[in-house]
Motif scaffolding. Structure first.
Motif, mmCIF file in Angstrom:
data_model
loop_
_atom_site.group_PDB
_atom_site.id
_atom_site.type_symbol
_atom_site.label_atom_id
_atom_site.label_comp_id
_atom_site.label_asym_id
_atom_site.label_seq_id
_atom_site.Cartn_x
_atom_site.Cartn_y
_atom_site.Cartn_z
ATOM 1 N N TYR A 58 0.828 -1.206 0.000
ATOM 2 C CA TYR A 58 0.000 0.000 0.000
ATOM 3 C C TYR A 58 0.861 1.254 0.000
ATOM 4 O O TYR A 58 1.924 1.310 0.614
ATOM 5 C CB TYR A 58 -0.950 -0.007 1.207
ATOM 6 N N ASP A 59 0.366 2.290 -0.693
ATOM 7 C CA ASP A 59 1.101 3.552 -0.797
ATOM 8 C C ASP A 59 1.355 4.172 0.573
ATOM 9 O O ASP A 59 2.434 4.720 0.820
ATOM 10 C CB ASP A 59 0.319 4.555 -1.654
ATOM 11 N N ALA A 60 0.364 4.108 1.452
ATOM 12 C CA ALA A 60 0.517 4.722 2.773
ATOM 13 C C ALA A 60 1.676 4.097 3.538
ATOM 14 O O ALA A 60 2.441 4.798 4.223
ATOM 15 C CB ALA A 60 -0.791 4.588 3.566
ATOM 16 N N PHE A 61 1.833 2.792 3.430
ATOM 17 C CA PHE A 61 2.942 2.101 4.101
ATOM 18 C C PHE A 61 4.270 2.592 3.547
ATOM 19 O O PHE A 61 5.194 2.923 4.290
ATOM 20 C CB PHE A 61 2.804 0.589 3.907
ATOM 21 N N ARG A 62 4.364 2.656 2.221
ATOM 22 C CA ARG A 62 5.628 3.052 1.602
ATOM 23 C C ARG A 62 6.001 4.488 1.966
ATOM 24 O O ARG A 62 7.170 4.789 2.210
ATOM 25 C CB ARG A 62 5.533 2.872 0.081
ATOM 26 N N VAL A 63 5.015 5.375 2.025
ATOM 27 C CA VAL A 63 5.306 6.759 2.389
ATOM 28 C C VAL A 63 5.806 6.850 3.825
ATOM 29 O O VAL A 63 6.784 7.554 4.118
ATOM 30 C CB VAL A 63 4.058 7.647 2.186
ATOM 31 N N LEU A 64 5.179 6.123 4.741
ATOM 32 C CA LEU A 64 5.566 6.206 6.148
ATOM 33 C C LEU A 64 6.936 5.596 6.401
ATOM 34 O O LEU A 64 7.758 6.184 7.114
ATOM 35 C CB LEU A 64 4.512 5.533 7.025
ATOM 36 N N VAL A 65 7.217 4.424 5.836
ATOM 37 C CA VAL A 65 8.492 3.766 6.153
ATOM 38 C C VAL A 65 9.665 4.406 5.421
ATOM 39 O O VAL A 65 10.818 4.181 5.792
ATOM 40 C CB VAL A 65 8.447 2.247 5.874
ATOM 41 N N ASN A 66 9.388 5.190 4.393
ATOM 42 C CA ASN A 66 10.462 5.868 3.682
ATOM 43 C C ASN A 66 10.673 7.297 4.162
ATOM 44 O O ASN A 66 11.403 8.071 3.533
ATOM 45 C CB ASN A 66 10.179 5.880 2.174
ATOM 46 N N SER A 67 10.035 7.668 5.271
ATOM 47 C CA SER A 67 10.126 9.045 5.748
ATOM 48 C C SER A 67 11.414 9.276 6.521
ATOM 49 O O SER A 67 12.147 8.335 6.879
ATOM 50 C CB SER A 67 8.922 9.367 6.645
ATOM 51 N N ILE A 68 11.672 10.534 6.828
ATOM 52 C CA ILE A 68 12.855 10.912 7.588
ATOM 53 C C ILE A 68 12.880 10.261 8.967
ATOM 54 O O ILE A 68 13.948 9.996 9.530
ATOM 55 C CB ILE A 68 12.934 12.457 7.709
ATOM 56 N N VAL A 69 11.705 9.953 9.511
ATOM 57 C CA VAL A 69 11.623 9.365 10.847
ATOM 58 C C VAL A 69 12.323 8.016 10.887
ATOM 59 O O VAL A 69 12.966 7.654 11.885
ATOM 60 C CB VAL A 69 10.144 9.209 11.270
ATOM 61 N N ASN A 70 12.235 7.240 9.811
ATOM 62 C CA ASN A 70 12.813 5.901 9.776
ATOM 63 C C ASN A 70 14.120 5.820 9.001
ATOM 64 O O ASN A 70 14.694 4.735 8.869
ATOM 65 C CB ASN A 70 11.807 4.927 9.160
ATOM 66 N N ALA A 71 14.609 6.937 8.479
ATOM 67 C CA ALA A 71 15.816 6.911 7.659
ATOM 68 C C ALA A 71 17.068 6.809 8.517
ATOM 69 O O ALA A 71 17.114 7.256 9.661
ATOM 70 C CB ALA A 71 15.881 8.167 6.793
ATOM 71 N N ASN A 72 18.111 6.236 7.949
ATOM 72 C CA ASN A 72 19.426 6.160 8.580
ATOM 73 C C ASN A 72 20.398 7.071 7.832
ATOM 74 O O ASN A 72 20.187 7.384 6.662
ATOM 75 C CB ASN A 72 19.965 4.718 8.526
#
Length: 412
Positions: A77-91
């Motif tokens: 789902y698009d919503a999942f991809r947007v959330l997990v690719n956000s700055i919050v989860n980035a390394n």
């Protein structure tokens, strides 16, 4: 079942009204332990938790593919991809680049410029509560004040019409459901519907600001995306711009609303502190102590993993293991704060991990503190008769200290 599992079971089942004795038990008997219930190692001591949060190279967030492997249906789902690719989860280095760019737009000056507007928004909503409960009517404080204030503040920051706050209040929880492991297919589809509605709303504003920039965050972020005169590394892509907008609206909304609830709950149970809320500085001291003493998000929402074997005193976390930090336990660690179970707004420099640490330190920290302080000041000034209509009821949720019911009325 070992002692730590038993304590965590009790915490999940019935510990939300006062989890702190159970947190203390975990700190004393199992400060670092693997939890089958959570599928990760759980850390409870302040220094251990701070070490994890401040060392992203040793304890990185899972990459999007790893997140997807845990929730394969959700990942379509698009919503999942947007959330997990956000700055919050980035390394790092991706996080370093994104944070550097977003920080150019989300400046201290921009946040400070909102102060007068935040005080007005809080005051207006407190006045509405006063009007609606003038005849003794019972109101839900969360719905009437804690939710609309941070959403209207975010709308003002972005440049959205303030009347969009109710729309945002309906859309954001639906989007967040996409990362809830218990969400069924209908909820996942609904999360995508909500995301597309939100992005349509935001993109209409983006196009307006491209044509006619204003002094708001959307204009500043659009400038970072559209400036073709700089290197690609110094621009946001369109997908990154969308992810930044969604992260800004989802990362702090629920925790800010819950923090307002907790701060007001603390004030109503400790009315002797009301005089200290007459000044902005006094209100900020009260806020900082509330956030330390009763953190709105007592456990990290996501997990990190150990890139290599990690040793915490006599405890070993094997390489590759998921790790979660129990912030509510860490903030009441006597090694970090003297007499940690005592609520004391006069406490000098309370040590807290509520806003994270290291490179992931919350960009919106000062805005959140401002919102909570503004609400407390308005209540102290305009609603001296605010009382509980009934005993508030907490949800049985470990990641968030929110309320299932927070009913209030005016007396006198």
């Amino acid at each position: 079942m070992n002692t730590a599992d038993h304590v965590l079971d009790r915490l999940l089942a019935q510990g939300q009204d006062d989890p702190y004795p159970l947190y203390a038990e975990l700190r004393g008997t199992a400060p670092v332990h693997f939890s089958p219930q959570l599928g990760s190692y759980v850390l409870t001591r302040f220094e251990d938790c701070a070490y994890v949060m401040k060392n992203p190279a040793l304890f990185p967030a899972p990459d999007p593919a790893s997140f997807a492997s845990f929730m394969p249906e959700h990942s379509t789902y698009d919503a999942f991809r947007v959330l997990v690719n956000s700055i919050v989860n980035a390394n790092p280095p991706q996080h370093t680049r994104l944070r550097r760019l977003v920080s150019r737009a989300f400046t201290a000056r921009r946040v400070e410029s909102l102060k007068a507007g935040v005080l007005t928004i809080a005051g207006d909503h407190v006045d509405k509560v006063a009007a609606r409960s003038a005849d003794g009517a019972v109101l839900d404080f969360h719905d009437e004040l804690s939710v609309p204030v941070p959403l209207q503040v975010m709308a003002r920051l972005l440049g959205l019409p303030l009347e969009n706050d109710r729309l945002l209040a309906g859309l954001i929880p639906r989007i967040i459901n996409v990362v809830d492991p218990s969400s069924d297919t209908a909820a996942l589809k609904d999360a995508d519907d909500a995301l597309h509605t939100l992005l349509d709303l935001l993109w209409e504003l983006v196009e307006q600001r491209r044509a006619q920039p204003a002094d708001d965050l959307v204009s500043a972020l659009v400038a970072l995306e559209s400036d073709r005169g700089v290197a690609a590394a110094d621009r946001l892509t369109e997908d990154e711009l969308k992810a930044v907008f969604v992260a800004l609206l989802t990362a702090g909304f629920e925790t800010s609303a819950t923090a307002i609830d907790i701060a007001v709950h603390t004030l109503l149970t400790r009315p002797e502190h009301r005089p200290g809320l007459r000044s902005y500085a006094g209100a900020l001291r009260f806020v900082d102590e509330v956030l330390r003493w009763d953190a709105p998000a007592p456990m990290s929402a996501g997990f990190r993993y150990a890139a290599e074997e990690a040793v915490f005193g006599e405890h070993v976390v094997p390489a590759g293991s998921p790790v979660r930090v129990l912030l509510g336990a860490a903030n009441r660690d006597a090694a970090a704060n003297v007499d940690p179970d005592r609520f004391d707004p006069a406490r000098k420099a309370p040590r807290t991990l509520v806003f994270g640490g290291g490179v992931h330190h919350c960009l919106g920290m000062n805005l959140a503190r401002m919102e909570i302080a503004a609400v407390l000041m308005a209540i102290a000034d305009r609603l001296p008769g605010l009382r509980f209509a009934e005993e508030p009821v907490r949800r049985r949720s470990l990641p968030l200290r929110d309320f299932a019911s927070f009913k209030v009325r005016l007396e006198g």
